[in-house]
Write an enzyme that holds these catalytic residues in place. Structure first.
Site, PDB file in Angstrom:
ATOM      1  N   CYS A  85      35.026  52.428  29.931  1.00 31.87           N
ATOM      2  CA  CYS A  85      33.871  53.591  29.848  1.00 31.87           C
ATOM      3  C   CYS A  85      34.152  54.471  28.760  1.00 31.87           C
ATOM      4  O   CYS A  85      34.986  54.601  27.940  1.00 31.87           O
ATOM      5  CB  CYS A  85      34.140  54.792  31.089  1.00 31.87           C
ATOM      6  SG  CYS A  85      32.959  55.725  31.426  1.00 31.87           S
ATOM      7  N   ASP A 129      39.440  59.038  40.844  1.00 28.27           N
ATOM      8  CA  ASP A 129      40.004  59.593  39.665  1.00 28.27           C
ATOM      9  C   ASP A 129      41.154  60.406  39.732  1.00 28.27           C
ATOM     10  O   ASP A 129      41.216  61.060  41.005  1.00 28.27           O
ATOM     11  CB  ASP A 129      38.977  60.191  38.694  1.00 28.27           C
ATOM     12  CG  ASP A 129      39.148  60.194  37.279  1.00 28.27           C
ATOM     13  OD1 ASP A 129      40.149  59.810  36.951  1.00 28.27           O
ATOM     14  OD2 ASP A 129      38.329  60.563  36.366  1.00 28.27           O
TER      15      ASP A 129
END
Length: 211
Positions: free
Chosen positions: A6, A127
């Site tokens: 990412c 996360d």
């Protein structure tokens, strides 16, 4: 194990990444992120003719903005990193868009929030809790995963580093299908160290089928 990298931004860096066995590539469209991709980058990125599916990462963006970026950057799926509601996710799915919903998990109670999204998202991403929306480089508490009992498969994110491959190989969670690499593999925000990613991949057991 599927691999998503990412926070890609630079076309030449993206070209180098595409030579590795990566399954998904994330482009961030959150203006406060140092990895945010600008509209004028679209032509250069699209010109690369990538075979890696592109995921657009959004934070509390409108449906109109998401649809515009999907067309402009030829995105295959979206990752929602803000406070998007289940109804918002359903509206996206009605347009046949694959959705990854991110959650910052701090306590056991946070797993209950995930349940509200079970029927409207394709995958979850877990996360590290931060004041922002990811990219902190701080390690996610992997022991928290033992309390997750949902049916939705998930991506593991949050401070995964080059030296973590062997630890990830030892994780045993049936719903874990992918890992998300970002800031700990960078030489600068949005610029990935390709050699570090290559070394990491060489130590990782990839067993999960492609999406």
């Amino acid at each position: 194990m599927k691999i998503k990298v990412c926070g890609m931004k630079d076309p030449e860096n993206i070209r180098a990444l595409a030579e590795l066995p990566i399954d998904l590539m994330g482009l961030i469209f959150y203006e406060k992120s140092p990895r945010c991709v600008n509209d004028w980058d679209a032509d250069r990125i699209n010109a690369l003719s990538l075979t890696i599916p592109k995921v657009g990462v959004f934070v509390n963006a409108s449906l109109e903005v998401i649809l515009d970026k999907m067309e402009r950057f030829r995105l295959q799926s979206v990752q929602l990193h803000g406070k998007e509601s289940p109804d918002f996710c359903r509206a996206l799915r009605e347009k046949n868009i694959l959705i990854i919903k991110a959650f910052q998990i701090k306590t056991i109670e946070d797993w209950e929030t995930c349940r509200l999204y079970e029927d409207c998202c394709d995958y979850f991403l877990f996360d590290t809790p931060t004041h922002g929306y990811g990219g902190s480089g701080n390690k996610f508490d992997w022991e928290m995963l033992s309390a997750y009992t949902g049916a939705t498969s998930f991506f593991l994110s949050g401070g995964i580093a080059p030296e973590d491959a062997e630890k990830i190989n030892r994780l045993n969670f049936p719903q874990l299908i992918a890992i998300d690499l970002n800031s700990r593999f960078e030489t600068a925000p949005g610029i990935k160290d390709i050699n570090s990613i290559r070394k990491f991949l060489s130590g990782l057991n990839k067993k999960t089928e492609l999406l």
